[in-house]
Design a protein around this motif. Structure first.
Motif, PDB file in Angstrom:
ATOM      1  N   VAL A   1       0.840  -1.203   0.000  1.00 13.11           N
ATOM      2  CA  VAL A   1       0.000   0.000   0.000  1.00 13.11           C
ATOM      3  C   VAL A   1       0.872   1.248   0.000  1.00 13.11           C
ATOM      4  N   ALA A   2       1.978   1.210   0.751  1.00 14.13           N
ATOM      5  CA  ALA A   2       2.879   2.356   0.819  1.00 14.13           C
ATOM      6  C   ALA A   2       3.406   2.733  -0.563  1.00 14.13           C
ATOM      7  N   ARG A   3       3.538   1.755  -1.466  1.00 10.72           N
ATOM      8  CA  ARG A   3       4.056   2.030  -2.804  1.00 10.72           C
ATOM      9  C   ARG A   3       2.993   2.642  -3.724  1.00 10.72           C
ATOM     10  N   MET A   4       1.729   2.483  -3.380  1.00 13.36           N
ATOM     11  CA  MET A   4       0.649   2.916  -4.283  1.00 13.36           C
ATOM     12  C   MET A   4      -0.024   4.213  -3.851  1.00 13.36           C
ATOM     13  N   ALA A   5       0.332   4.741  -2.696  1.00 15.54           N
ATOM     14  CA  ALA A   5      -0.496   5.787  -2.086  1.00 15.54           C
ATOM     15  C   ALA A   5      -0.077   7.210  -2.408  1.00 15.54           C
ATOM     16  N   ASN A   6       1.140   7.439  -2.852  1.00 15.75           N
ATOM     17  CA  ASN A   6       1.674   8.792  -2.938  1.00 15.75           C
ATOM     18  C   ASN A   6       0.804   9.724  -3.790  1.00 15.75           C
ATOM     19  N   GLY A   7       0.349  10.804  -3.168  1.00 14.22           N
ATOM     20  CA  GLY A   7      -0.419  11.829  -3.864  1.00 14.22           C
ATOM     21  C   GLY A   7      -1.869  11.494  -4.111  1.00 14.22           C
ATOM     22  N   GLY A   8      -2.336  10.334  -3.652  1.00 13.37           N
ATOM     23  CA  GLY A   8      -3.674   9.885  -4.010  1.00 13.37           C
ATOM     24  C   GLY A   8      -4.735  10.150  -2.961  1.00 13.37           C
ATOM     25  N   ARG A   9      -5.988  10.096  -3.416  1.00 16.65           N
ATOM     26  CA  ARG A   9      -7.141  10.079  -2.525  1.00 16.65           C
ATOM     27  C   ARG A   9      -7.476   8.620  -2.260  1.00 16.65           C
TER      28      ARG A   9
ATOM     29  N   GLY B   1      -1.160   6.945   4.413  1.00 23.80           N
ATOM     30  CA  GLY B   1      -0.945   8.336   4.786  1.00 23.80           C
ATOM     31  C   GLY B   1       0.512   8.666   5.026  1.00 23.80           C
ATOM     32  N   LEU B   2       1.254   7.765   5.662  1.00 25.03           N
ATOM     33  CA  LEU B   2       2.668   8.003   5.927  1.00 25.03           C
ATOM     34  C   LEU B   2       3.493   8.040   4.648  1.00 25.03           C
TER      35      LEU B   2
ATOM     36  N   GLY C   1       2.400   9.433   1.681  1.00 25.97           N
ATOM     37  CA  GLY C   1       2.048  10.502   0.765  1.00 25.97           C
ATOM     38  C   GLY C   1       0.619  10.607   0.313  1.00 25.97           C
ATOM     39  N   ALA C   2      -0.299   9.792   0.824  1.00 24.89           N
ATOM     40  CA  ALA C   2      -1.707   9.977   0.451  1.00 24.89           C
ATOM     41  C   ALA C   2      -2.152  11.364   0.888  1.00 24.89           C
ATOM     42  N   ARG C   3      -2.838  12.082   0.005  1.00 20.96           N
ATOM     43  CA  ARG C   3      -3.201  13.466   0.351  1.00 20.96           C
ATOM     44  C   ARG C   3      -4.541  13.560   1.062  1.00 20.96           C
ATOM     45  N   GLN C   4      -5.402  12.549   0.890  1.00 17.79           N
ATOM     46  CA  GLN C   4      -6.709  12.570   1.560  1.00 17.79           C
ATOM     47  C   GLN C   4      -7.169  11.130   1.760  1.00 17.79           C
ATOM     48  N   ILE C   5      -7.719  10.849   2.944  1.00 19.26           N
ATOM     49  CA  ILE C   5      -8.147   9.487   3.281  1.00 19.26           C
ATOM     50  C   ILE C   5      -9.550   9.537   3.867  1.00 19.26           C
ATOM     51  N   LEU C   6     -10.419   8.674   3.347  1.00 21.41           N
ATOM     52  CA  LEU C   6     -11.752   8.493   3.902  1.00 21.41           C
ATOM     53  C   LEU C   6     -11.871   7.019   4.294  1.00 21.41           C
ATOM     54  N   ALA C   7     -12.096   6.756   5.596  1.00 22.81           N
ATOM     55  CA  ALA C   7     -12.101   5.378   6.099  1.00 22.81           C
ATOM     56  C   ALA C   7     -13.354   5.118   6.920  1.00 22.81           C
ATOM     57  N   PHE C   8     -13.759   3.829   6.931  1.00 22.83           N
ATOM     58  CA  PHE C   8     -14.955   3.407   7.661  1.00 22.83           C
ATOM     59  C   PHE C   8     -14.679   2.085   8.361  1.00 22.83           C
ATOM     60  N   ASP C   9     -15.387   1.871   9.479  1.00 21.11           N
ATOM     61  CA  ASP C   9     -15.440   0.541  10.080  1.00 21.11           C
ATOM     62  C   ASP C   9     -16.808   0.366  10.727  1.00 21.11           C
ATOM     63  N   LYS C  10     -17.310  -0.869  10.695  1.00 22.03           N
ATOM     64  CA  LYS C  10     -18.642  -1.124  11.252  1.00 22.03           C
ATOM     65  C   LYS C  10     -18.654  -1.036  12.770  1.00 22.03           C
ATOM     66  N   SER C  11     -17.467  -1.200  13.406  1.00 15.60           N
ATOM     67  CA  SER C  11     -17.370  -1.123  14.863  1.00 15.60           C
ATOM     68  C   SER C  11     -17.016   0.295  15.290  1.00 15.60           C
ATOM     69  N   ALA C  12     -17.846   0.869  16.153  1.00 22.10           N
ATOM     70  CA  ALA C  12     -17.564   2.218  16.648  1.00 22.10           C
ATOM     71  C   ALA C  12     -16.267   2.245  17.449  1.00 22.10           C
TER      72      ALA C  12
ATOM     73  N   ASP D   1      -8.363   7.397  -5.995  1.00 26.25           N
ATOM     74  CA  ASP D   1      -7.131   6.925  -6.639  1.00 26.25           C
ATOM     75  C   ASP D   1      -6.720   5.545  -6.132  1.00 26.25           C
ATOM     76  N   LEU D   2      -7.017   5.287  -4.860  1.00 27.62           N
ATOM     77  CA  LEU D   2      -6.677   3.992  -4.263  1.00 27.62           C
ATOM     78  C   LEU D   2      -7.831   3.561  -3.370  1.00 27.62           C
ATOM     79  N   VAL D   3      -8.384   2.368  -3.639  1.00 28.74           N
ATOM     80  CA  VAL D   3      -9.450   1.803  -2.827  1.00 28.74           C
ATOM     81  C   VAL D   3      -8.916   0.568  -2.123  1.00 28.74           C
ATOM     82  N   LEU D   4      -9.123   0.504  -0.811  1.00 29.94           N
ATOM     83  CA  LEU D   4      -8.673  -0.620   0.016  1.00 29.94           C
ATOM     84  C   LEU D   4      -9.908  -1.402   0.439  1.00 29.94           C
ATOM     85  N   LEU D   5      -9.987  -2.674   0.016  1.00 24.11           N
ATOM     86  CA  LEU D   5     -11.153  -3.494   0.321  1.00 24.11           C
ATOM     87  C   LEU D   5     -10.716  -4.749   1.066  1.00 24.11           C
ATOM     88  N   ASP D   6     -10.794  -4.691   2.395  1.00 27.17           N
ATOM     89  CA  ASP D   6     -10.604  -5.867   3.233  1.00 27.17           C
ATOM     90  C   ASP D   6     -11.993  -6.458   3.489  1.00 27.17           C
TER      91      ASP D   6
END
Length: 379
Positions: A210-218, A234-235, A237-248, A286-291
């Motif tokens: 992931v670190a190799r794919m994130a630079n400059g991306g949303r 984020g560490l 170079g990702a410029r913006q991150i939107l994240a979710f989890d079902k557990s509060a 730019d990058l979608v993470l699907l676990d």
């Protein structure tokens, strides 16, 4: 020591490295071994094949736990010591890793994750349940463990026909929340109530990529848990991150971990079910993470993946992670191809990713490589 005699075909498989056998492979037994009492495994002619745990109530009735020339005395400390030394050679920071991985470390049914001086244990066979006190003593002896916590609240135990238990202390005073370091990132994890044994050490190679794919991306992370994937994005170079989890609770820890790693202002973490989130969003990333730890069928996996493809911009990247079960062995690539075809997207595979070196598995042991992951460029 009691002996269990195996058929010629089963003996041949055991000699060729099979870690387990089924009940029908047994032709006769001496007595009734108690859980945690190793037996000598023998072929029809009486030749010793090694040491094993025998549980006729289990799908895997025979589990190898020692070689033909191995003594029963000191068996658990010996295997733990070897596992401890193996991590010292293979893991960047062996203070934070999986220290014992089931058959891959010669201890079938035992998982041990290390958080510096704190150790989290999970037992997945009746034999290892019976050895909990012995395992605890050996961990203290071999590693100098400050605490040992048992996490037998996993759904995996229920699937194996074993009772689940609330987390409880086997030794010392383990903290509920613990700090760990990984590849330059800092995380707080919940050892007592967090998913599994607290942290997904098995995703280390995914985080590295992931670190190799994130630079400059949303970046969109639809199931972030405590932030292991998006923090590394984020560490690097990702410029913006939107994240979710079902557990509060997990989402709150993810926010703390984002802040602890200097991502305040770049990372937003909210609570939401992955599929609902993917359906509701209209933007592309730019990058979608699907676990996909919560899916229960291949159809559900495909549905999440198809929506994730819709959220990936033209020329963007997608990291998808699947697990066996519920996915069938060997079918991961075909499922990814089916999703791409269904969405009329061209997926170019950048990498196939799997378990890291602190999760050793035996060659030829079906199901032990339970995690599949692929990084795609999508157009």
């Amino acid at each position: 020591m009691l002996s269990t005699y195996l058929s010629r075909e089963a003996a041949r498989r055991l000699r060729h490295g099979a870690p387990w056998l089924r009940r029908e492979d047994i032709i006769s037994m001496e007595g009734t071994p108690q859980p945690g009492e190793p037996v000598q495994l023998r072929d029809e002619d009486g030749s010793v094949l090694g040491l094993g745990d025998v549980d006729l109530e289990s799908s895997f009735a025979v589990r190898r736990i020692g070689q033909p020339d191995e003594a029963v005395e000191g068996l658990i400390p010996r295997h733990l010591r070897h596992a401890f030394e193996r991590r010292g050679r293979l893991v960047d920071d062996p203070r934070f890793c999986r220290m014992v991985n089931d058959d891959g470390d010669g201890l079938p049914g035992l998982i041990v994750d290390r958080y510096d001086t704190h150790f989290v244990v999970q037992t997945l066979t009746r034999a290892m349940d019976a050895r909990q006190a012995e395992i605890t003593r050996a961990l203290v002896e071999v590693t100098g463990a400050g605490s040992v916590l048992l996490r037998n609240d996993s759904p995996r135990r229920k699937a194996l026909g074993l009772p689940t238990q609330r987390a409880h202390v086997l030794y010392g005073t383990p903290p509920r929340w613990c700090r760990l370091l990984e590849m330059g990132a800092r995380f707080t994890v919940d050892l007592t109530y967090g998913v599994g044994t607290g942290y997904h050490y098995d995703q280390r190679e995914l985080r590295r990529f992931v670190a190799r794919m994130a630079n400059g991306g949303r970046v969109l992370d639809a199931c972030c848990n405590v932030g292991g994937l998006f923090v590394h994005a984020g560490l690097h170079g990702a410029r913006q991150i939107l994240a979710f989890d079902k557990s509060a609770d997990a989402a709150e820890l993810a926010r703390e971990n984002a802040e602890a790693n200097g991502l305040l202002g770049r990372a937003t973490v909210e609570t939401g079910q992955p599929l609902q989130v993917l359906r509701a969003l209209r933007d592309t990333f730019d990058l979608v993470l699907l676990d996909t730890p919560g899916v229960t069928s291949e159809d559900e996996f495909l549905e999440q993946l198809r929506y994730a493809l819709r959220r990936t911009r033209h020329g963007g990247r997608l990291l998808v992670v699947g697990y066996h079960p519920p996915l069938g062995l060997g079918g991961f690539d075909e499922l990814v191809a089916t999703a791409c075809e269904g969405e009329a997207r061209i997926g170019t595979r950048l990498a196939r990713l799997g378990l890291p070196p602190d999760h050793p598995t035996l060659v030829g042991s079906p199901g032990s490589d339970y995690l599949d992951a692929m990084a795609l460029e999508v157009s």
